[in-house]
Write a protein that holds these residues in place. Structure first.
Motif, PDB file in Angstrom:
ATOM      1  N   SER A 286      13.679 -27.479  93.835  1.00 31.68           N
ATOM      2  CA  SER A 286      12.716 -27.443  94.937  1.00 31.68           C
ATOM      3  C   SER A 286      11.581 -28.421  94.707  1.00 31.68           C
ATOM      4  N   PHE A 289      12.844 -31.799  95.366  1.00 36.46           N
ATOM      5  CA  PHE A 289      12.929 -31.991  96.815  1.00 36.46           C
ATOM      6  C   PHE A 289      11.573 -32.390  97.394  1.00 36.46           C
ATOM      7  N   PRO A 294      14.018 -37.348 101.066  1.00 34.96           N
ATOM      8  CA  PRO A 294      15.326 -36.695 101.216  1.00 34.96           C
ATOM      9  C   PRO A 294      16.490 -37.665 100.990  1.00 34.96           C
ATOM     10  N   LEU A 297      16.856 -38.044  97.251  1.00 39.51           N
ATOM     11  CA  LEU A 297      17.370 -36.814  96.661  1.00 39.51           C
ATOM     12  C   LEU A 297      18.854 -36.640  96.960  1.00 39.51           C
ATOM     13  N   ALA A 298      19.271 -37.047  98.164  1.00 39.06           N
ATOM     14  CA  ALA A 298      20.656 -36.866  98.582  1.00 39.06           C
ATOM     15  C   ALA A 298      21.635 -37.706  97.769  1.00 39.06           C
ATOM     16  N   ASP A 302      23.350 -32.100  95.831  1.00 44.77           N
ATOM     17  CA  ASP A 302      24.005 -31.590  97.034  1.00 44.77           C
ATOM     18  C   ASP A 302      22.948 -30.930  97.918  1.00 44.77           C
ATOM     19  N   VAL A 303      22.524 -31.633  98.949  1.00 47.82           N
ATOM     20  CA  VAL A 303      21.477 -31.094  99.823  1.00 47.82           C
ATOM     21  C   VAL A 303      22.069 -30.265 100.969  1.00 47.82           C
ATOM     22  N   ASN A 304      23.373 -29.996 100.901  1.00 50.74           N
ATOM     23  CA  ASN A 304      23.990 -29.136 101.915  1.00 50.74           C
ATOM     24  C   ASN A 304      23.984 -27.667 101.507  1.00 50.74           C
ATOM     25  N   PHE A 308      18.392 -25.814 100.818  1.00 51.44           N
ATOM     26  CA  PHE A 308      17.757 -26.834 101.653  1.00 51.44           C
ATOM     27  C   PHE A 308      18.009 -26.599 103.154  1.00 51.44           C
ATOM     28  N   SER A 343       9.885 -31.282 103.289  1.00 49.85           N
ATOM     29  CA  SER A 343       9.642 -31.898 101.992  1.00 49.85           C
ATOM     30  C   SER A 343       8.179 -32.303 101.848  1.00 49.85           C
ATOM     31  N   TYR A 470      19.874 -32.088 106.127  1.00 50.27           N
ATOM     32  CA  TYR A 470      20.056 -33.291 105.309  1.00 50.27           C
ATOM     33  C   TYR A 470      21.517 -33.539 104.993  1.00 50.27           C
ATOM     34  N   THR A 472      24.309 -35.084 102.431  1.00 55.62           N
ATOM     35  CA  THR A 472      24.554 -35.466 101.053  1.00 55.62           C
ATOM     36  C   THR A 472      25.204 -36.851 100.980  1.00 55.62           C
TER      37      THR A 472
END
Length: 478
Positions: A286, A289, A294, A297-298, A302-304, A308, A343, A470, A472
């Motif tokens: 977190s 993030f 984003p 980070l992606a 895994d932002v799925n 998130f 974010s 977001y 990935t």
């Protein structure tokens, strides 16, 4: 033995059924042949039989297991057998004129109401008596009453929530195996969670229900911080086992909580300080993030995952409330701003949105097609019926931006109505740009009638939420 008069009375009662206008039709009679209706008087005489015990041939002794509560009811074997297959079996094997029935205290308290239903086909009840009557309906095989009580609970969740009964109804549905009622109660609690968190019923939520709520993305509440604070209060009051605490804490979506609030929780929350190691990895992700874009980070995470994914937050940074007065009058529009994303990296960045409500939008597939020749004869074109038109909302950003890269925006429209004195969520619709994508937006709602279940004092109460999702940019190993 049952008198001949009572047999005849019941035979007539079961042999006739109502027609429009209050007349009755004999089951074997031809269409068009009517007879005078005395059904209400017939029901009244059956009630008198029960009340005075006239011609009674069976006594019901209803008691709790410890015998502290006992009720004696004079009844009629024929009525009980016709209305309840369970009673029918019991009466066939009895060796006494008295049937001894053991019930829980709450069922003993309403047993007379239950028996009266078997005689008269109706009953009056309070919200706190519904589950006891439902248990009796299941035990004695009275399916019509069971179905009627389930429908009653489903229609009266708002009033039950105010008086603290919805949680109890959910727990009862789990025990009774009533999946329909369980699903309805869980949806109501999820869609009105802010109210539930502040109510007296919140501490009575079971661990199973708590975890079921925490796993859902359709929760409607002010913010994820409100959810954490409600969870902390529940954990302190109920003191569950460590595994339940860890599972509950790991269901919180910490990335949706502003970083300054996360720092405060780490320092001052007694639950988070005690179980910090159980959620250390989630807090680390977190903070990552909140510290990077984003898109960046992606490339590495895994932002799925659910951490998130926003829920339905009602605070102003996520959307706006919108009251549409006299919704069928004409098109309406509104503009509002939301954060670019939750974010911390995007703090201060805003997106302006335009929303258009059309009460009578016609799908393209139903619109008349004109060419040069037909344009000269428009009066001959077949016009679609007005009933084909339906409400629609379109939500679009006022500008595009490079900062939108890697992000898609899900729009959510919450429709609320006033039920039994409080505003509750009636429905939730998710879409990308237009409610046309949802397919069932306000389907079946008659917005021309002020009495419509979707209107409150002639107005449509909406809340629009913009949720960044977001994408990935790494290959996830399966």
């Amino acid at each position: 033995m049952m008198t001949g008069a009572l047999y005849l009375l019941l035979a007539v009662w079961l042999h006739i059924r109502p027609l429009s206008g209050g007349l009755l039709k004999l089951e074997g009679e031809l269409e068009g042949s009517n007879v005078i209706s005395h059904s209400q008087g017939l029901v009244g005489r059956l009630e008198t039989l029960l009340l005075h015990g006239n011609s009674s041939d069976v006594s019901l002794r209803v008691e709790t297991a410890d015998g502290d509560e006992v009720k004696l009811i004079q009844a009629h074997a024929l009525v009980l057998s016709l209305q309840s297959p369970t009673f029918s079996r019991m009466l066939q094997t009895r060796n006494s004129s008295t049937l001894v029935l053991q019930e829980s205290a709450d069922c003993v308290a309403v047993f007379e109401k239950f028996i009266r239903y078997l005689y008269c086909g109706e009953l009056s009840m309070r919200l706190d008596q519904v589950t006891a009557l439902h248990k009796l309906a299941i035990k004695y095989g009275v399916s019509d009453l069971q179905q009627g009580l389930t429908e009653y609970m489903s229609r009266n969740l708002a009033g039950a929530s105010a008086s603290g009964h919805v949680v109890g109804w959910y727990e009862y549905a789990v025990v009774a195996g009533d999946e329909g009622l369980k699903t309805t109660c869980l949806q109501f609690l999820s869609w009105n969670l802010s109210f539930v968190l502040r109510s007296t019923q919140w501490p009575s939520v079971s661990a199973e229900l708590l975890l079921a709520l925490l796993r859902r993305s359709d929760l409607v509440l002010q913010s994820e911080l409100e959810l954490f604070e409600g969870l902390e209060a529940w954990l302190i009051q109920n003191d569950p086992d460590s595994l339940t605490v860890e599972n509950a804490l790991r269901a919180v979506r910490y990335a949706m909580i502003p970083p300054q609030e996360l720092f405060r929780l780490q320092r001052y929350s007694p639950i988070l300080r005690r179980y910090h190691e159980s959620v250390r990895d989630l807090l680390y992700l977190s903070f990552q993030f909140h510290s990077a874009s984003p898109m960046q980070l992606a490339k590495f995470f895994d932002v799925n995952c659910s951490l998130f994914v926003p829920r339905n937050y009602l605070v102003a940074s996520w959307g706006t409330s919108w009251v549409v007065n006299n919704p069928m009058r004409d098109d309406r529009s509104t503009s509002f701003q939301t954060q670019l994303g939750p974010s911390g990296h995007d703090e201060g960045k805003r997106v302006t949105w335009n929303a258009l409500f059309s009460p009578r939008w016609l799908p393209i597939s139903l619109r008349p097609m004109y060419n040069e020749q037909s344009a000269m004869h428009q009066s001959q074109a077949v016009q679609p019926p007005m009933s084909a038109a339906r409400p629609r909302i379109i939500i679009t950003p006022t500008t595009s931006s490079a900062e939108f890269a890697g992000v898609s925006f899900q729009k959510t429209v919450i429709v609320s109505t006033r039920q039994q004195g409080q505003l509750v969520v009636q429905n939730i619709y998710n879409f990308h740009q237009s409610t046309e994508e949802a397919g069932d937006f306000l389907a079946g709602a008659d917005l021309q009638q002020r009495s419509s279940e979707y209107l409150t004092e002639g107005s449509l109460h909406l809340h629009v939420i913009i949720k960044p999702l977001y994408q990935t940019l790494i290959a996830i190993k399966k």
